[in-house]
Design a protein around this motif. Structure first.
Motif, short mmCIF file in Angstrom:
data_model
loop_
_atom_site.label_atom_id
_atom_site.label_comp_id
_atom_site.label_asym_id
_atom_site.label_seq_id
_atom_site.Cartn_x
_atom_site.Cartn_y
_atom_site.Cartn_z
N TYR A 312 40.43 35.18 36.49
CA TYR A 312 39.66 34.62 37.60
C TYR A 312 40.55 34.21 38.76
O TYR A 312 40.33 34.61 39.92
N LEU A 313 41.61 33.42 38.46
CA LEU A 313 42.42 32.84 39.53
C LEU A 313 43.32 33.88 40.20
O LEU A 313 43.57 33.79 41.42
N LEU A 314 43.81 34.85 39.44
CA LEU A 314 44.72 35.85 40.00
C LEU A 314 44.03 37.18 40.28
O LEU A 314 44.66 38.07 40.88
N GLY A 315 42.79 37.33 39.83
CA GLY A 315 42.09 38.58 40.01
C GLY A 315 40.82 38.44 40.82
O GLY A 315 40.80 38.65 42.03
N TRP A 316 39.74 38.06 40.15
CA TRP A 316 38.43 38.03 40.82
C TRP A 316 38.43 37.11 42.04
O TRP A 316 37.86 37.44 43.07
N ARG A 317 39.06 35.96 41.93
CA ARG A 317 39.07 35.01 43.05
C ARG A 317 39.83 35.57 44.25
O ARG A 317 39.57 35.18 45.38
N ARG A 318 40.76 36.48 44.00
CA ARG A 318 41.58 37.04 45.07
C ARG A 318 41.13 38.46 45.42
O ARG A 318 41.91 39.33 45.76
N ARG A 319 39.84 38.70 45.29
CA ARG A 319 39.19 39.94 45.68
C ARG A 319 39.56 41.12 44.79
O ARG A 319 39.49 42.28 45.19
N GLY A 320 39.96 40.83 43.58
CA GLY A 320 40.21 41.91 42.63
C GLY A 320 38.91 42.37 42.00
O GLY A 320 38.04 41.56 41.67
N ASP A 321 38.74 43.68 41.83
CA ASP A 321 37.51 44.20 41.23
C ASP A 321 37.72 44.47 39.76
O ASP A 321 38.85 44.56 39.27
N GLY A 322 36.59 44.60 39.05
CA GLY A 322 36.66 44.77 37.61
C GLY A 322 37.41 46.02 37.19
O GLY A 322 38.14 46.00 36.19
N ALA A 323 37.26 47.11 37.95
CA ALA A 323 37.93 48.35 37.57
C ALA A 323 39.45 48.22 37.64
O ALA A 323 40.18 48.68 36.75
N SER A 324 39.95 47.58 38.70
CA SER A 324 41.40 47.42 38.83
C SER A 324 41.95 46.51 37.75
O SER A 324 43.04 46.75 37.21
N LEU A 325 41.20 45.45 37.39
CA LEU A 325 41.65 44.56 36.34
C LEU A 325 41.65 45.26 34.98
O LEU A 325 42.53 45.02 34.15
N GLU A 326 40.67 46.13 34.77
CA GLU A 326 40.64 46.88 33.52
C GLU A 326 41.86 47.80 33.41
O GLU A 326 42.48 47.90 32.34
#
Length: 483
Positions: A312-326
């Motif tokens: 959340y803090l390093l991904g989604w909150r910073r405009r990271g999308d689910g595909a890139s995090l996967e």
């Protein structure tokens, strides 16, 4: 289960020496992959010590499964967390903060002090995995062998894990011997701090300067993919600008990173603290709130919670999308598969050695020699450590064997009881070698060969144990003279 009742101690000792020598020969000289060598030697050792052929495979699988059950989630979650911190730029932020605080020339000391504090409540393997991205980032900035920065950190973890509650070996030994937990903690600090500085930090720097190991790419670099190429799927993957891509975002702030590093520390400390309080009768171990907090503080649960917070803090909150995090998680997990197999195979070999009765036979012989209690405590723990690999099992076994003798002797002050506990703990950390799953964990993440691991990690672990025991003996002799 191996039937060792009718096997002479000399035969068991010969099997132990031959199995370790064969394993080192296969790995170092024949260059057989360590996983295959560990499986073959484990099977041969089990058969040579009386395991029926029909029970051989179940024994090997039990050893493998019990080890993987403890470490596979730890390694996986640790790799994901390290990858998130690394590619978000967080490791560089932490590196910059440490070097500003201590100065660039004292970067190894900064990492060692941070590891000392971080390793107090967290088990060695978990703390090591979580600290790796910071170690690698500092090593990239400063240059030189990665061991210049990794060994001062592992020395701190070794001292904390071996000598201080709430780690399981010291806690179990304290309870079995009947020592006071508070006195053990204070005495442990008295022994652990100088041991850390000399055998952990100073020796770690000396060993690191004499063994050149390149900085591993296992956790990637800032903005690096699993193959070293730039990741451009969003800020969580390291960012990148270009057609149809998001603009790079600023690296995370220091408070966010400190929160992520301290979150598992706090959760695990709550668990171990409640365990200690429950053993002392200060809290009701059966209370729902106690069991709930302890469940959240189990190491895999604490790391899972931390990984979700980091997503959340390093991904989604910073405009990271689910595909890139996967994709990031896939790239984090792929390189650690070999480490997981190596660690599990090392645990298999350790389980076979423990089941063979080699350690028990030697420990019984030492116990019958009539050595001074504090010397017997150290030597029995050393024998168990060499025989089966686990520091916790070695310390606990030594405490179980000697507890009746300690209680029968009587007349020991709480300070002397604490020193006897610490002698066991010191013996339990020496000579980490090929039957210790931690040996393979460190070897794998630092991408060392077996020979280099033996002359660095094994030497450092042995130095920590020997110096701790020397300090324990000095304090014990002083207590006898004074009191």
């Amino acid at each position: 289960m191996a039937d060792t009742a009718n096997l002479p101690t000399a035969w068991l000792l010969a099997v132990a020496v031959l199995s370790i020598a064969t394993l080192l020969f296969l790995i170092i000289k024949v260059r057989l992959h360590a996983v295959l060598a560990l499986i073959l030697v484990s099977a041969a050792t089990a058969l040579a010590t009386g395991t029926p052929p029909g029970k051989l495979v179940p024994l090997l699988l039990d050893g493998l499964g019990s080890t993987l059950g403890e470490v596979v989630l730890l390694i996986g979650f640790g790799a994901i967390l390290g990858r998130l911190i690394e590619v978000s730029g967080g490791a560089q932020v932490l590196c910059d903060g440490l070097t500003r605080l201590f100065g660039e020339r004292r970067a190894p000391l900064a990492l060692s002090v941070a590891s000392l504090l971080f390793g107090f409540p967290i088990f060695l393997d978990a703390a090591f995995v979580v600290m790796l991205p910071i170690i690698f980032s500092v090593a990239r900035r400063m240059g030189g062998s990665v061991l210049l920065y990794a060994l001062p950190a592992t020395g701190a973890f070794l001292a904390m894990h071996a000598l201080l509650p709430p780690h399981p070996g010291p806690v179990a030994a304290t309870q079995l011997v009947g020592a006071d937990m508070g006195v053990v903690v204070l005495t442990g600090l008295l022994v652990a701090l100088p041991t850390w500085y000399v055998s952990g930090y100073l020796l770690g720097r000396w060993l690191g300067a004499r063994n050149d190991v390149p900085i591993p790419a296992i956790l990637g670099g800032p903005g690096a993919g699993s193959d070293g190429s730039a990741e451009r799927s969003g800020p969580a993957d390291g960012g990148g600008s270009g057609p149809g891509q998001q603009e790079p975002v600023a690296p995370p702030r220091m408070p966010v990173l400190l929160f992520l590093l301290l979150l598992p520390v706090v959760l695990i400390f709550v668990n171990t603290g409640l365990e200690t309080l429950g053993a002392a009768g200060a809290v009701d171990k059966k209370a729902l709130w106690v069991q709930s907090l302890q469940a959240l503080g189990q190491t895999p649960a604490a790391l899972l919670i931390t990984v979700l917070a980091a997503l959340y803090l390093l991904g989604w909150r910073r405009r990271g999308d689910g595909a890139s995090l996967e994709r990031l998680i896939d790239r984090a997990l792929a390189p650690v598969c070999t480490i997981i197999l190596l660690t599990g195979a090392g645990g298999m070999f350790g389980a076979v050695m423990a089941e063979s009765g080699i350690g028990d036979a030697l420990a019984d012989g030492l116990d019958a020699m009539g050595l001074p209690l504090i010397v017997a405590a150290f030597l029995i723990a050393v024998v168990m450590r060499v025989a089966q690999g686990s520091a916790t099992v070695a310390t606990t076994t030594a405490a179980g064997l000697l507890a009746p003798a300690v209680q029968a002797a009587g007349g020991h002050s709480q300070f002397e009881l604490a020193l006897i506990v610490l002698a066991m703990c010191a013996g339990g950390i020496v000579l980490s070698h090929v039957n210790d799953s931690g040996f393979w964990l460190v070897r794998g993440f630092l991408e060392m060969d077996t020979k280099t691991t033996l002359r660095t990690w094994t030497v450092q672990a042995t130095a920590v144990g020997l110096m701790a025991f020397a300090l324990v003996c000095a304090l014990y002799g002083l207590s006898v003279l004074v009191f």
